[in-house]
Design a protein around this motif. Structure first.
Motif, short mmCIF file in Angstrom:
data_model
loop_
_atom_site.label_atom_id
_atom_site.label_comp_id
_atom_site.label_asym_id
_atom_site.label_seq_id
_atom_site.Cartn_x
_atom_site.Cartn_y
_atom_site.Cartn_z
N SER A 1 53.09 28.13 31.82
CA SER A 1 53.01 28.58 30.43
C SER A 1 51.57 28.46 29.94
CB SER A 1 53.93 27.75 29.53
OG SER A 1 53.93 28.24 28.21
N LYS A 2 51.06 29.53 29.29
CA LYS A 2 49.68 29.55 28.84
C LYS A 2 49.55 29.02 27.41
CE LYS A 2 48.40 33.51 31.74
NZ LYS A 2 47.82 34.88 31.75
N PHE A 3 48.31 28.92 27.00
CA PHE A 3 47.97 28.49 25.64
C PHE A 3 48.23 29.67 24.68
CE2 PHE A 3 45.02 27.97 22.10
CZ PHE A 3 45.13 26.62 21.80
N GLY A 4 48.89 29.41 23.51
CA GLY A 4 49.11 30.45 22.52
C GLY A 4 50.53 30.46 21.99
N ALA A 5 50.84 31.44 21.12
CA ALA A 5 52.17 31.53 20.50
C ALA A 5 53.22 31.91 21.56
CB ALA A 5 52.15 32.57 19.38
N ARG A 6 54.38 31.31 21.44
CA ARG A 6 55.48 31.60 22.37
C ARG A 6 56.79 31.10 21.74
NH1 ARG A 6 56.19 26.80 26.88
NH2 ARG A 6 56.38 25.15 25.33
N ARG A 7 57.91 31.50 22.34
CA ARG A 7 59.22 31.00 21.93
C ARG A 7 59.48 29.69 22.66
NH1 ARG A 7 63.31 33.25 19.30
NH2 ARG A 7 62.32 35.31 19.49
N HIS A 8 59.76 28.63 21.94
CA HIS A 8 59.97 27.32 22.56
C HIS A 8 61.22 27.36 23.44
CE1 HIS A 8 60.58 22.99 23.03
NE2 HIS A 8 59.31 22.85 22.63
N PRO A 9 61.11 26.92 24.70
CA PRO A 9 62.23 27.03 25.63
C PRO A 9 63.43 26.16 25.26
CG PRO A 9 60.46 25.76 26.60
CD PRO A 9 59.92 26.33 25.33
N VAL A 10 63.23 25.12 24.46
CA VAL A 10 64.33 24.23 24.07
C VAL A 10 64.81 24.55 22.65
CG1 VAL A 10 65.04 21.85 23.70
CG2 VAL A 10 63.55 22.42 25.63
N LEU A 11 63.86 24.65 21.71
CA LEU A 11 64.22 24.87 20.31
C LEU A 11 64.55 26.33 20.02
CD1 LEU A 11 61.48 22.63 18.64
CD2 LEU A 11 63.85 22.03 19.21
N GLY A 12 64.02 27.25 20.82
CA GLY A 12 64.31 28.67 20.64
C GLY A 12 63.58 29.31 19.49
N THR A 13 62.60 28.66 18.90
CA THR A 13 61.84 29.22 17.77
C THR A 13 60.43 29.57 18.21
OG1 THR A 13 61.14 26.99 17.09
CG2 THR A 13 63.15 27.88 16.09
N VAL B 1 48.54 23.87 28.03
CA VAL B 1 48.87 24.65 29.23
C VAL B 1 49.88 23.85 30.03
CG1 VAL B 1 47.97 25.64 31.36
CG2 VAL B 1 46.60 25.74 29.29
N ASP B 2 50.92 24.52 30.55
CA ASP B 2 51.93 23.85 31.36
C ASP B 2 51.71 24.16 32.84
OD1 ASP B 2 53.03 22.92 29.06
OD2 ASP B 2 54.75 24.28 29.05
N TYR B 3 51.84 23.11 33.66
CA TYR B 3 51.73 23.26 35.10
C TYR B 3 53.03 22.77 35.74
CZ TYR B 3 46.71 23.87 34.39
OH TYR B 3 45.48 24.34 33.99
N ALA B 4 53.77 23.67 36.36
CA ALA B 4 55.02 23.29 37.02
C ALA B 4 54.72 22.66 38.37
CB ALA B 4 55.92 24.52 37.21
N ALA B 5 55.37 21.53 38.63
CA ALA B 5 55.17 20.81 39.90
C ALA B 5 56.37 19.90 40.12
CB ALA B 5 53.88 20.00 39.87
N PRO B 6 56.61 19.50 41.37
CA PRO B 6 57.74 18.61 41.65
C PRO B 6 57.60 17.26 40.93
CG PRO B 6 56.91 19.60 43.67
CD PRO B 6 55.92 19.91 42.60
N THR B 7 58.72 16.68 40.59
CA THR B 7 58.71 15.35 39.97
C THR B 7 58.00 14.35 40.89
OG1 THR B 7 60.78 15.79 38.81
CG2 THR B 7 60.18 13.48 39.13
#
Length: 482
Positions: free
Chosen positions: A305-317, A324-330
């Protein structure tokens, strides 16, 4: 005699069979009282075949007979007597060298050589011997002076790369002799091409694992993407100091200078320590290669996920995504983006387990959704690259990832595009000394590369090591007795 008799018998039986066949043929085809021309031809043919076989069979019979066994004799040889030095228990004639195997103990070695345990304990009682001999690493070499009598006379081991210890059993006591081993230090240039694997090529050229890590994780990590930028013909050269002892390489020092040519573009780095500081790597112009901040504080991750406006994946708003989000294994390690003080470490609402670092001059970074924190605490100072936590999915998160924020005076900035403050370069007398140092190192590298890669476009070169010797004081090979 048997072979001749056997041959004659075969010949006789063959003739008898031939006569039977001939008589049968004559009775079947020969009209009474008269032979035709064809009958004469058949008779001649049978006769010729019979003569040929009668001639060949005896020779073949002789050929297949087993060879005759020739008699042989055994002579008793007298071994030479033991030398007078061995019989007189002269030192130096009966050394047995043993390399320690993984998991092997000193007691097991003594038992294999048939040396009593009492002798081993007697040696271990000597000051300093127990600490050295009970912590032997696999590959360590021990020397045992065992004369013909089988009783241990001297035990030899290396206390460190420069000193060898000999413990001699004399009567009821133990005599210690320390021998200083001669070593030489050489400044060498190790060079190679990337080939199929940078790590394999670098090891083949003579670099240690620490050298390779320094090259990829310290010197060129900011300029070269080692996952995608490299091609087989790209080349590297490093200047290191090697220590040799009696023709054996015993250690390789850190990289003093390095160059890496990628797509015909040259990158370089030189090791230098500021007054009162730790050694670090600089460009040829004296600017630190280490940037104040790492763009990506987690290795081998995917930006989700990049920097900027987006729909929140949990809240839905719809809301501003301030990082910036980086997906990686736990459990994937998360590094400090730069030298800093730990401003906060703990749970922070929707961020979950969070660490906030203060880098000074109004710059802070935030790391959220961690599964657990690293070995840090609030107020502690950490250096760039220190593991401060591990990827998780705590707080408002739909999956394991790192949420990373970069702030300047409290204002959120895009970590991927923000202009990072440049590190402080060398200046004055430091810069002058540094340039002298780099000029010598570059001259060595250029000399070697001109030899190795003179025709690199016409004929690919294999990994090569060229050494330029630098004299170093050698330890005196005198023995000290204690």
């Amino acid at each position: 005699m048997q072979s001749q008799g056997g041959g004659a018998g075969r010949k006789r039986r063959f003739r008898e069979r031939l006569e039977v066949l001939r008589d049968t043929a004559v009775k079947q085809h020969l009209p009474e009282g008269r032979w035709t021309r064809r009958h004469w031809i058949h008779a001649s043919l049978f006769t010729s075949i019979g003569i040929m076989i009668a001639t060949i069979v005896p020779g073949f019979s002789n050929a297949i007979q087993p060879p005759a066994v020739e008699p042989h004799a055994t002579l008793a040889l007298h071994l030479p007597a033991l030398s007078a030095s061995r019989l007189a228990d002269t030192a130096g004639e009966s050394w047995h060298l043993v390399q320690v195997r993984p998991g092997q103990t000193l007691g097991a070695i003594f038992q294999e050589l048939g040396i009593p345990a009492a002798t081993m304990h007697r040696l271990l009682e000597h000051p300093g011997a127990k600490a050295a001999l009970t912590r032997l690493k696999p590959g360590a070499e021990l020397g045992f002076d065992l004369p013909a009598s089988g009783e241990l006379r001297t035990l030899r081991y290396d206390r460190d790369p420069l000193h060898r210890v000999e413990l001699s059993l004399t009567g009821e006591g133990v005599k210690e002799t320390i021998i200083e081993r001669e070593v030489t230090t050489r400044t060498v240039v190790l060079s190679g091409t990337v080939g199929r694997s940078l790590t394999r090529s670098a090891r083949k050229a003579g670099l240690t694992a620490a050298n390779i890590n320094a090259m990829t994780d310290e010197i060129f990590k900011y300029d070269i993407d080692f996952n995608s930028d490299l091609k087989p013909d790209d080349r590297f050269s490093v200047v290191v100091e090697q220590t040799w002892r009696e023709g054996e390489l015993i250690s390789t020092g850190p990289i003093e200078a390095a160059t890496f040519t990628v797509n015909d573009k040259l990158y370089s780095g030189f090791r230098h320590a500021r007054p009162g500081g730790k050694p670090e790597y600089f460009t040829a112009e004296g600017r630190p290669l280490k940037k104040n901040f790492i763009r990506m504080p987690i290795a081998y991750a995917r930006m989700s996920s990049k920097f900027g406006a987006r729909r929140h994946p949990v809240l839905g708003t719809m809301r501003m995504h301030k990082g910036v989000d980086y997906a990686a294994p736990t459990g994937t390690p998360i590094m400090a983006a730069g030298d800093a003080r730990v401003q906060f470490a703990g749970w922070q609402g929707g961020y979950g387990r969070t660490v906030v670092l203060d880098h000074g001059k109004g710059h802070t970074t935030l790391y959220a959704h961690m599964s657990r924190l690293g070995k840090i605490k609030q107020g502690q100072r950490v250096s760039q690259g220190t593991v401060i936590g591990y990827v998780g999915t705590t707080g408002l998160s739909t999956g394991p990832h790192l949420h990373y924020e970069f702030r300047i005076n409290g204002v959120h900035r895009n970590p991927l595009s923000v202009t990072m403050p440049p590190p402080e370069p060398l200046s004055g007398a430091q810069l002058a000394a540094f340039r002298t140092q780099t000029a010598n190192a570059l001259a060595r590298i250029r000399t070697v590369e001109n030899i190795i890669y003179a025709d690199v476009d016409a004929e690919p070169q294999a990994e090569t090591q060229v050494a330029a010797a630098k004299p170093a004081p050698a330890a005196a090979g005198k023995a000290k007795q204690g």
